[in-house]
Design an enzyme around this catalytic site. Sequence first.
Site, short mmCIF file in Angstrom:
data_model
loop_
_atom_site.label_atom_id
_atom_site.label_comp_id
_atom_site.label_asym_id
_atom_site.label_seq_id
_atom_site.Cartn_x
_atom_site.Cartn_y
_atom_site.Cartn_z
N CYS A 151 0.81 -1.21 0.00
CA CYS A 151 0.00 0.00 0.00
C CYS A 151 0.86 1.27 0.00
O CYS A 151 2.02 1.26 0.40
CB CYS A 151 -0.92 0.00 1.22
SG CYS A 151 -2.30 1.17 1.08
N ASP A 192 -5.63 -3.47 11.88
CA ASP A 192 -4.50 -2.55 11.94
C ASP A 192 -4.30 -2.08 13.36
O ASP A 192 -5.17 -2.27 14.23
CB ASP A 192 -4.78 -1.36 11.00
CG ASP A 192 -3.52 -0.66 10.52
OD1 ASP A 192 -2.43 -0.97 11.05
OD2 ASP A 192 -3.63 0.20 9.64
#
Length: 218
Positions: A9, A128
Amino acid sequence: MSRTRIKICGLTREADVAAAAVAGADAVGFVLYAKSPRYVSAARAAALARELPPFVTPVCLFVNPSAAEVNAACAALPNALLQFHGDETPAECDAPSRPYLRAVRMAPGVDLLDWALNFPNAQALLVDAAVDSYGGGGKVFDWSLIPASLRVDVRSRLVLSGGLSPANVIDGVLHTRPFAVDVSSGVESAKGIKDAALMRRFCEAVRDADARIADLAT
């Protein structure tokens, strides 16, 4: 045995998109959040996505976007997966009628089963670290917050994120057995600038973890 998928990402350069694909990434993420140092516009993300080979999926990451921002990105990248990383409701995530990932900020008391029930249309839950800002900030969360007894249908939808790197992703995969892993800062030389060697080492480490899991199953 299903292999662990890999998402890289926060890409901002054509060379990094190409290197991520060569390294073995299954998906690459573009951050469409203006406050991020890895921000790119929808038009820029579309230009970068054109560098992808077949079967590597572009992902558009949003943080509390307006409907207009999401619609513009969907128009610019018609084959992109969406990722909602802010405080979006199930209705807001469902509104574009596009496949999406829902980020979960992990902390004591977070119930992944509740998240799965509240976001039944999410293709996956991206777990996360919980930090002050949106995103994991390169921090690893306590993987034991993912209960070993988690239902199979929920675990099979998990994407492990938060402070992953070539040095720790093997342990992360072995400990949590996710469907996929997501990395950003752990393969960078600077914010938004990916390191081709680190991306390659990260992907190799994930494959190593898969091989170890396969050995345990025999």
